[in-house]
Write a protein that holds these residues in place. Structure first.
Motif, PDB file in Angstrom:
ATOM      1  N   PRO A 105       0.804  -1.170   0.101  1.00  0.00           N
ATOM      2  CA  PRO A 105       0.251  -0.045   0.104  1.00  0.00           C
ATOM      3  C   PRO A 105       0.901   1.316  -0.158  1.00  0.00           C
ATOM      4  O   PRO A 105       1.808   1.227   0.824  1.00  0.00           O
ATOM      5  CB  PRO A 105      -0.839  -0.092   1.248  1.00  0.00           C
ATOM      6  CG  PRO A 105      -0.214  -1.095   2.053  1.00  0.00           C
ATOM      7  CD  PRO A 105       0.756  -2.135   1.331  1.00  0.00           C
ATOM      8  N   PHE A 106       0.287   2.417  -0.844  1.00  0.00           N
ATOM      9  CA  PHE A 106       1.248   3.375  -1.094  1.00  0.00           C
ATOM     10  C   PHE A 106       0.566   4.674  -0.848  1.00  0.00           C
ATOM     11  O   PHE A 106      -0.449   4.565  -0.373  1.00  0.00           O
ATOM     12  CB  PHE A 106       1.692   3.331  -2.632  1.00  0.00           C
ATOM     13  CG  PHE A 106       0.482   3.147  -3.670  1.00  0.00           C
ATOM     14  CD1 PHE A 106       0.072   4.239  -3.951  1.00  0.00           C
ATOM     15  CD2 PHE A 106       0.174   1.998  -3.832  1.00  0.00           C
ATOM     16  CE1 PHE A 106      -1.030   4.162  -4.890  1.00  0.00           C
ATOM     17  CE2 PHE A 106      -0.784   1.893  -4.737  1.00  0.00           C
ATOM     18  CZ  PHE A 106      -1.571   2.824  -5.347  1.00  0.00           C
ATOM     19  N   TYR A 107       1.325   5.789  -1.177  1.00  0.00           N
ATOM     20  CA  TYR A 107       1.138   7.163  -0.974  1.00  0.00           C
ATOM     21  C   TYR A 107       1.049   7.715   0.445  1.00  0.00           C
ATOM     22  O   TYR A 107       1.854   8.496   0.936  1.00  0.00           O
ATOM     23  CB  TYR A 107      -0.447   7.337  -1.389  1.00  0.00           C
ATOM     24  CG  TYR A 107      -0.679   9.111  -1.492  1.00  0.00           C
ATOM     25  CD1 TYR A 107      -0.222   9.624  -2.531  1.00  0.00           C
ATOM     26  CD2 TYR A 107      -1.748   9.395  -0.626  1.00  0.00           C
ATOM     27  CE1 TYR A 107      -0.602  11.159  -2.585  1.00  0.00           C
ATOM     28  CE2 TYR A 107      -1.785  10.838  -0.648  1.00  0.00           C
ATOM     29  CZ  TYR A 107      -1.339  11.620  -1.490  1.00  0.00           C
ATOM     30  OH  TYR A 107      -1.667  13.146  -1.486  1.00  0.00           O
ATOM     31  N   ALA A 137      10.663   2.245  -5.455  1.00  0.00           N
ATOM     32  CA  ALA A 137      11.152   3.264  -6.382  1.00  0.00           C
ATOM     33  C   ALA A 137       9.570   3.992  -6.540  1.00  0.00           C
ATOM     34  O   ALA A 137       9.435   5.021  -6.500  1.00  0.00           O
ATOM     35  CB  ALA A 137      11.688   2.965  -7.686  1.00  0.00           C
ATOM     36  N   LEU A 138       8.620   3.187  -6.604  1.00  0.00           N
ATOM     37  CA  LEU A 138       7.045   3.930  -6.889  1.00  0.00           C
ATOM     38  C   LEU A 138       6.208   3.891  -5.726  1.00  0.00           C
ATOM     39  O   LEU A 138       5.554   4.915  -5.623  1.00  0.00           O
ATOM     40  CB  LEU A 138       6.328   3.090  -8.258  1.00  0.00           C
ATOM     41  CG  LEU A 138       7.159   2.984  -9.519  1.00  0.00           C
ATOM     42  CD1 LEU A 138       6.128   2.319 -10.473  1.00  0.00           C
ATOM     43  CD2 LEU A 138       7.334   4.537 -10.025  1.00  0.00           C
ATOM     44  N   THR A 139       6.481   3.044  -4.671  1.00  0.00           N
ATOM     45  CA  THR A 139       5.569   3.163  -3.662  1.00  0.00           C
ATOM     46  C   THR A 139       6.334   3.776  -2.490  1.00  0.00           C
ATOM     47  O   THR A 139       5.440   4.132  -1.478  1.00  0.00           O
ATOM     48  CB  THR A 139       5.287   1.752  -3.006  1.00  0.00           C
ATOM     49  OG1 THR A 139       6.565   1.164  -2.919  1.00  0.00           O
ATOM     50  CG2 THR A 139       4.698   0.819  -4.316  1.00  0.00           C
ATOM     51  N   GLY A 140       7.499   3.812  -2.457  1.00  0.00           N
ATOM     52  CA  GLY A 140       8.284   4.441  -1.328  1.00  0.00           C
ATOM     53  C   GLY A 140       8.445   3.543  -0.325  1.00  0.00           C
ATOM     54  O   GLY A 140       8.758   3.998   0.896  1.00  0.00           O
ATOM     55  N   VAL A 141       7.892   2.328  -0.281  1.00  0.00           N
ATOM     56  CA  VAL A 141       8.009   1.125   0.797  1.00  0.00           C
ATOM     57  C   VAL A 141       9.113   0.391   0.435  1.00  0.00           C
ATOM     58  O   VAL A 141       9.315  -0.406  -0.409  1.00  0.00           O
ATOM     59  CB  VAL A 141       6.813   0.348   0.658  1.00  0.00           C
ATOM     60  CG1 VAL A 141       6.765  -0.517   1.820  1.00  0.00           C
ATOM     61  CG2 VAL A 141       5.457   1.253   1.073  1.00  0.00           C
ATOM     62  N   TYR A 162      10.276  -8.813  -7.032  1.00  0.00           N
ATOM     63  CA  TYR A 162      11.105  -8.091  -6.496  1.00  0.00           C
ATOM     64  C   TYR A 162      11.655  -6.970  -7.713  1.00  0.00           C
ATOM     65  O   TYR A 162      12.508  -7.425  -8.373  1.00  0.00           O
ATOM     66  CB  TYR A 162      12.262  -8.941  -5.906  1.00  0.00           C
ATOM     67  CG  TYR A 162      13.288  -8.262  -5.267  1.00  0.00           C
ATOM     68  CD1 TYR A 162      13.328  -7.790  -4.212  1.00  0.00           C
ATOM     69  CD2 TYR A 162      14.721  -7.570  -5.878  1.00  0.00           C
ATOM     70  CE1 TYR A 162      14.288  -7.107  -3.390  1.00  0.00           C
ATOM     71  CE2 TYR A 162      15.689  -7.310  -5.244  1.00  0.00           C
ATOM     72  CZ  TYR A 162      15.388  -6.835  -3.750  1.00  0.00           C
ATOM     73  OH  TYR A 162      16.321  -6.174  -3.243  1.00  0.00           O
ATOM     74  N   THR A 163      11.111  -5.820  -7.461  1.00  0.00           N
ATOM     75  CA  THR A 163      11.510  -4.644  -8.434  1.00  0.00           C
ATOM     76  C   THR A 163      12.309  -3.854  -7.867  1.00  0.00           C
ATOM     77  O   THR A 163      11.835  -2.694  -7.541  1.00  0.00           O
ATOM     78  CB  THR A 163      10.132  -4.131  -9.130  1.00  0.00           C
ATOM     79  OG1 THR A 163       9.348  -5.064  -9.680  1.00  0.00           O
ATOM     80  CG2 THR A 163      10.688  -3.145 -10.207  1.00  0.00           C
ATOM     81  N   ASP A 164      13.424  -3.988  -7.588  1.00  0.00           N
ATOM     82  CA  ASP A 164      14.392  -3.379  -6.785  1.00  0.00           C
ATOM     83  C   ASP A 164      15.964  -3.587  -7.264  1.00  0.00           C
ATOM     84  O   ASP A 164      16.305  -4.540  -7.767  1.00  0.00           O
ATOM     85  CB  ASP A 164      14.111  -3.790  -5.364  1.00  0.00           C
ATOM     86  CG  ASP A 164      14.926  -2.648  -4.139  1.00  0.00           C
ATOM     87  OD1 ASP A 164      15.670  -1.985  -4.724  1.00  0.00           O
ATOM     88  OD2 ASP A 164      14.651  -2.994  -3.297  1.00  0.00           O
ATOM     89  N   GLY A 185      11.888  -8.252 -11.163  1.00  0.00           N
ATOM     90  CA  GLY A 185      10.984  -7.265 -11.832  1.00  0.00           C
ATOM     91  C   GLY A 185      11.522  -6.261 -12.453  1.00  0.00           C
ATOM     92  O   GLY A 185      10.880  -5.412 -13.386  1.00  0.00           O
ATOM     93  N   PHE A 186      12.851  -6.200 -13.014  1.00  0.00           N
ATOM     94  CA  PHE A 186      13.487  -5.220 -13.746  1.00  0.00           C
ATOM     95  C   PHE A 186      13.924  -5.987 -15.030  1.00  0.00           C
ATOM     96  O   PHE A 186      14.812  -6.624 -14.913  1.00  0.00           O
ATOM     97  CB  PHE A 186      14.631  -4.642 -13.057  1.00  0.00           C
ATOM     98  CG  PHE A 186      14.295  -3.223 -12.277  1.00  0.00           C
ATOM     99  CD1 PHE A 186      13.440  -2.163 -12.703  1.00  0.00           C
ATOM    100  CD2 PHE A 186      14.913  -3.213 -11.127  1.00  0.00           C
ATOM    101  CE1 PHE A 186      13.111  -1.215 -12.097  1.00  0.00           C
ATOM    102  CE2 PHE A 186      14.644  -2.026 -10.266  1.00  0.00           C
ATOM    103  CZ  PHE A 186      13.687  -1.158 -10.761  1.00  0.00           C
TER     104      PHE A 186
END
Length: 289
Positions: A105-107, A137-141, A162-164, A185-186
């Protein structure tokens, strides 16, 4: 559940409606042409976070029908609206999806306990497996090993997308959890993920470049790392050009040029710049797409 999964593209018309036949065609070309092992449905590449709940359900249904059991299906149901995530999870489970996935969960700056509760709630309500979607990178988590330890205690959490770029963390997770699924994920770092022992990969460019990605994975598994690097170099030349032209817009235009109705992107995302059509045609020819 191992192997290469396309993060499925979804075609829209100019009004933002799903193009059903186009979606069915994209599913088929992923399976028959790209020869992927599975589809990751309603992720970032499907422009998921701009869609209504009903649109998401429609996509889940169409993909399930068109797939007809041919490859594995993962349903990304994550949302900062937990009720929606549960509703989508129940619906995808009823359609027979092999596993759920949910972006952290983000934002809002959710605490780890809130994130853990989010995953445990979706699992409890759906009784389906869960693949964590970690994309800091997109969620900040960003989660550490101790937090993954807590999450992985739940046997229904079977793995992580795992997109990191933190390959130290990837190595630590692989060593610590040999029986959990780890997906790279990349797309541009696929070779490093495979060398690190991932079980598979999930990415957007596999909609057009899946065969090369599978080649990278196969060569690494055969110990032919130098040859795999050569294929990764070609792949990254392609990715670089796609990013220059606009990621989702260009992936869709490549499919359009190949005779599939991939439509356009959903607003507020812009459509493809038609002045660059010749560049896409050259891309298709140069990379034998």
């Amino acid at each position: 559940m191992k192997g290469l999964f396309s993060a499925l593209l979804v075609p829209f018309d100019e009004k933002g409606n799903i193009k059903e036949q186009g979606l069915r065609d994209i599913v088929r070309q992923n399976i028959e042409v790209q020869q992927v092992d599975g589809l990751y449905v309603n992720g970032s590449s499907g422009e998921n976070f701009m869609l209504s709940t009903e649109q998401k359900k429609t996509i889940f249904q169409i993909v399930s029908e068109e797939n007809a059991g041919k490859v594995k299906l993962i349903a990304q149901v994550g949302s900062i609206n937990l009720d929606e995530a549960v509703e989508l999870g129940k619906y995808a489970t009823s359609l027979g999806y092999d596993s759920l996935s949910a972006v952290t969960p983000f934002y809002y700056k959710f605490s780890f306990e809130e994130i853990k509760h989010y995953y445990e709630t979706i699992i409890a309500e759906t009784n389906n497996n869960m693949i964590i979607y970690a994309i800091p990178a997109l969620t900040g988590v960003s989660m550490d090993v101790a937090q993954f330890d807590e999450l992985f205690q739940n046997e229904k959490i079977i793995g992580v997308k795992y997109t990191d770029g933190n390959f130290f963390m990837l190595e630590r997770l692989r060593k610590r959890y040999p029986n959990k699924l780890i997906y790279s994920g990349f797309d541009e770092m696929l070779i490093y993920g495979v060398i690190s022992g991932v079980d598979g990969a999930i990415g957007s460019t596999y909609n057009i470049n899946g065969k090369r990605a599978k080649q990278i994975m196969a060569l690494c598994h055969e110990g032919k790392v130098d040859e795999a690097y050569e294929v990764q170099h070609v792949t990254n030349d392609l990715i670089e050009k796609v990013l220059d032209l606009g990621l989702y817009q260009t992936l869709k235009e490549v499919l359009n040029q190949k005779g599939f109705d991939a439509g356009t992107c959903k607003k507020p995302m812009s459509g493809f710049d038609s002045s660059k059509i010749e560049e896409v045609k050259k891309l298709v020819a140069d990379f034998n797409l």
